[in-house]
Design a protein around this motif. Sequence first.
Motif, PDB file in Angstrom:
ATOM      1  N   ARG A  88      23.886 -54.545  -4.338  1.00  0.00           N
ATOM      2  CA  ARG A  88      24.513 -53.475  -3.823  1.00  0.00           C
ATOM      3  C   ARG A  88      25.903 -53.651  -3.795  1.00  0.00           C
ATOM      4  NH1 ARG A  88      22.985 -49.163  -0.137  1.00  0.00           N
ATOM      5  NH2 ARG A  88      20.923 -50.357   0.212  1.00  0.00           N
ATOM      6  N   ARG A  89      26.825 -52.952  -4.594  1.00  0.00           N
ATOM      7  CA  ARG A  89      28.317 -52.872  -4.653  1.00  0.00           C
ATOM      8  C   ARG A  89      28.619 -54.269  -5.077  1.00  0.00           C
ATOM      9  NH1 ARG A  89      27.082 -48.800  -1.371  1.00  0.00           N
ATOM     10  NH2 ARG A  89      27.263 -50.456   0.429  1.00  0.00           N
ATOM     11  N   GLY A  90      28.041 -54.919  -5.827  1.00  0.00           N
ATOM     12  CA  GLY A  90      28.465 -56.485  -6.195  1.00  0.00           C
ATOM     13  C   GLY A  90      27.986 -57.434  -5.316  1.00  0.00           C
ATOM     14  N   GLN A  91      27.212 -57.107  -4.062  1.00  0.00           N
ATOM     15  CA  GLN A  91      26.709 -57.994  -3.400  1.00  0.00           C
ATOM     16  C   GLN A  91      25.425 -58.363  -3.602  1.00  0.00           C
ATOM     17  OE1 GLN A  91      28.882 -59.483  -1.056  1.00  0.00           O
ATOM     18  NE2 GLN A  91      30.554 -58.572  -2.336  1.00  0.00           N
ATOM     19  N   LEU A  92      25.124 -59.568  -3.317  1.00  0.00           N
ATOM     20  CA  LEU A  92      23.515 -60.070  -3.368  1.00  0.00           C
ATOM     21  C   LEU A  92      22.984 -60.302  -2.031  1.00  0.00           C
ATOM     22  CD1 LEU A  92      21.609 -60.584  -5.783  1.00  0.00           C
ATOM     23  CD2 LEU A  92      22.374 -63.063  -5.664  1.00  0.00           C
ATOM     24  N   VAL A 141      17.441 -54.089  -7.780  1.00  0.00           N
ATOM     25  CA  VAL A 141      16.724 -55.265  -7.197  1.00  0.00           C
ATOM     26  C   VAL A 141      16.452 -56.369  -8.241  1.00  0.00           C
ATOM     27  CG1 VAL A 141      14.270 -55.776  -6.169  1.00  0.00           C
ATOM     28  CG2 VAL A 141      15.329 -53.672  -5.759  1.00  0.00           C
ATOM     29  N   LEU A 142      16.662 -57.475  -7.819  1.00  0.00           N
ATOM     30  CA  LEU A 142      16.313 -58.746  -8.589  1.00  0.00           C
ATOM     31  C   LEU A 142      15.126 -59.523  -7.979  1.00  0.00           C
ATOM     32  CD1 LEU A 142      17.119 -61.050 -10.652  1.00  0.00           C
ATOM     33  CD2 LEU A 142      18.385 -62.001  -8.861  1.00  0.00           C
ATOM     34  N   LEU A 143      14.250 -59.506  -9.067  1.00  0.00           N
ATOM     35  CA  LEU A 143      12.916 -60.581  -8.595  1.00  0.00           C
ATOM     36  C   LEU A 143      12.996 -61.808  -9.385  1.00  0.00           C
ATOM     37  CD1 LEU A 143      10.220 -57.818  -8.780  1.00  0.00           C
ATOM     38  CD2 LEU A 143      11.529 -58.395  -6.785  1.00  0.00           C
ATOM     39  N   CYS A 144      12.543 -62.628  -8.813  1.00  0.00           N
ATOM     40  CA  CYS A 144      12.704 -64.024  -9.544  1.00  0.00           C
ATOM     41  C   CYS A 144      11.810 -65.106  -8.947  1.00  0.00           C
ATOM     42  CB  CYS A 144      14.207 -64.846  -9.632  1.00  0.00           C
ATOM     43  SG  CYS A 144      15.040 -65.133  -8.043  1.00  0.00           S
ATOM     44  N   SER A 145      11.520 -66.065 -10.068  1.00  0.00           N
ATOM     45  CA  SER A 145      10.656 -67.218  -9.316  1.00  0.00           C
ATOM     46  C   SER A 145      11.532 -68.431  -9.015  1.00  0.00           C
ATOM     47  CB  SER A 145       9.608 -67.823 -10.505  1.00  0.00           C
ATOM     48  OG  SER A 145      10.661 -68.168 -11.606  1.00  0.00           O
ATOM     49  N   ASP A 146      11.349 -69.483  -8.358  1.00  0.00           N
ATOM     50  CA  ASP A 146      12.196 -70.291  -7.990  1.00  0.00           C
ATOM     51  C   ASP A 146      12.674 -71.310  -9.150  1.00  0.00           C
ATOM     52  OD1 ASP A 146       9.574 -71.797  -8.344  1.00  0.00           O
ATOM     53  OD2 ASP A 146      10.093 -73.301  -6.819  1.00  0.00           O
ATOM     54  N   GLY A 147      12.114 -70.873 -10.232  1.00  0.00           N
ATOM     55  CA  GLY A 147      12.681 -71.615 -11.352  1.00  0.00           C
ATOM     56  C   GLY A 147      14.308 -71.206 -11.831  1.00  0.00           C
ATOM     57  N   LEU A 148      14.677 -69.880 -10.990  1.00  0.00           N
ATOM     58  CA  LEU A 148      16.192 -69.684 -11.341  1.00  0.00           C
ATOM     59  C   LEU A 148      16.789 -70.118  -9.940  1.00  0.00           C
ATOM     60  CD1 LEU A 148      18.213 -67.884 -12.358  1.00  0.00           C
ATOM     61  CD2 LEU A 148      17.443 -66.039 -11.063  1.00  0.00           C
ATOM     62  N   THR A 149      16.146 -69.782  -8.682  1.00  0.00           N
ATOM     63  CA  THR A 149      16.971 -70.057  -7.570  1.00  0.00           C
ATOM     64  C   THR A 149      17.070 -71.621  -7.405  1.00  0.00           C
ATOM     65  OG1 THR A 149      15.078 -69.798  -6.430  1.00  0.00           O
ATOM     66  CG2 THR A 149      16.630 -67.735  -6.457  1.00  0.00           C
ATOM     67  N   ASP A 150      16.292 -72.369  -7.816  1.00  0.00           N
ATOM     68  CA  ASP A 150      16.497 -73.930  -7.576  1.00  0.00           C
ATOM     69  C   ASP A 150      17.593 -74.465  -8.485  1.00  0.00           C
ATOM     70  OD1 ASP A 150      14.454 -73.956  -5.699  1.00  0.00           O
ATOM     71  OD2 ASP A 150      12.901 -74.901  -7.009  1.00  0.00           O
ATOM     72  N   MET A 151      17.971 -73.651  -9.509  1.00  0.00           N
ATOM     73  CA  MET A 151      18.917 -74.163 -10.512  1.00  0.00           C
ATOM     74  C   MET A 151      20.132 -73.676 -10.383  1.00  0.00           C
ATOM     75  SD  MET A 151      16.903 -76.394 -11.687  1.00  0.00           S
ATOM     76  CE  MET A 151      18.105 -77.287 -12.686  1.00  0.00           C
ATOM     77  N   VAL A 152      20.186 -72.247  -9.879  1.00  0.00           N
ATOM     78  CA  VAL A 152      21.682 -71.669  -9.924  1.00  0.00           C
ATOM     79  C   VAL A 152      21.720 -70.911  -8.440  1.00  0.00           C
ATOM     80  CG1 VAL A 152      22.727 -69.580 -10.887  1.00  0.00           C
ATOM     81  CG2 VAL A 152      20.781 -70.732 -12.281  1.00  0.00           C
ATOM     82  N   GLY A 154      23.040 -69.039  -5.420  1.00  0.00           N
ATOM     83  CA  GLY A 154      23.361 -67.473  -4.990  1.00  0.00           C
ATOM     84  C   GLY A 154      24.572 -66.806  -5.449  1.00  0.00           C
ATOM     85  N   ASN A 155      25.596 -67.470  -5.134  1.00  0.00           N
ATOM     86  CA  ASN A 155      26.978 -66.899  -5.618  1.00  0.00           C
ATOM     87  C   ASN A 155      26.990 -66.717  -7.148  1.00  0.00           C
ATOM     88  OD1 ASN A 155      27.148 -69.415  -5.734  1.00  0.00           O
ATOM     89  ND2 ASN A 155      29.204 -69.686  -4.720  1.00  0.00           N
ATOM     90  N   ARG A 156      26.479 -67.637  -7.947  1.00  0.00           N
ATOM     91  CA  ARG A 156      26.712 -67.760  -9.153  1.00  0.00           C
ATOM     92  C   ARG A 156      25.838 -66.489  -9.774  1.00  0.00           C
ATOM     93  NH1 ARG A 156      29.528 -67.918 -13.750  1.00  0.00           N
ATOM     94  NH2 ARG A 156      28.161 -68.884 -15.461  1.00  0.00           N
ATOM     95  N   ILE A 157      24.574 -66.571  -9.192  1.00  0.00           N
ATOM     96  CA  ILE A 157      23.727 -65.430  -9.705  1.00  0.00           C
ATOM     97  C   ILE A 157      24.331 -64.051  -9.481  1.00  0.00           C
ATOM     98  CG2 ILE A 157      21.567 -64.063  -9.020  1.00  0.00           C
ATOM     99  CD1 ILE A 157      20.459 -66.677  -8.151  1.00  0.00           C
ATOM    100  N   GLY A 158      24.957 -63.748  -8.291  1.00  0.00           N
ATOM    101  CA  GLY A 158      25.865 -62.374  -8.353  1.00  0.00           C
ATOM    102  C   GLY A 158      26.969 -62.452  -9.440  1.00  0.00           C
TER     103      GLY A 158
END
Length: 198
Positions: A88-92, A141-152, A154-158
């Motif tokens: 939402r407006r650049g925020q995750l 909406v972003l859906l992801c497995s922990d294969g993403l969030t374990d490596m990247v 949250g601020n980098r994802i945003g």
Amino acid sequence: MIADGMGGHEDGQIASRIVIETIAGSIESVRDEADVTTMIENAHRKLFEAMYSGQGRPGMGSTIVGVVFFDYEALVFNVGDSRAYELRRGQLLQLSRDDTLGVDRGRRGGHALTQSLGGTATPQPVSPHIRRFRLDDHVGVLLCSDGLTDMVQGNRIGTLLAEHATNPAEHLATAANDAGGKDNITVVVIGPKATAAA
């Protein structure tokens, strides 16, 4: 939705396929939180039926994360450590809740699941996390497995989502692989330009 299988490669594939097929068969009829709970419990039960009938092995399991869209609202649901975020407006903003022990995820430590679909030798109760949120213009909406969030982080994802309007899911999957890619990476971005990468 995303189902991330557990129990070894082959058994994890069987578990995630059963979960996806079971939920896909009833998600069209979901109207409220009670329907989501029933749908998740049904998938959980189907996994154990498959185990007892010789498909896969005892203890195979899967996480699940998904979203059901209505006219002006959506229901996001999860069990396990696959995540859903609101863009939402650049925020995750994380919409899902992690079912994990250990706050140090990923490369620095790891975590253990406290809840999954299947994943045990005998059936255990499952309590899905369900959150209703309002859909406004330019909300994704972003859906992801922990294969993403374990490596990247949250601020980098945003940041990556903000920088890459075209094929954002592919850019996120690439970032996770570049960081070491220690697990299966599945990413779905739902919005004006919906994409998926695995």
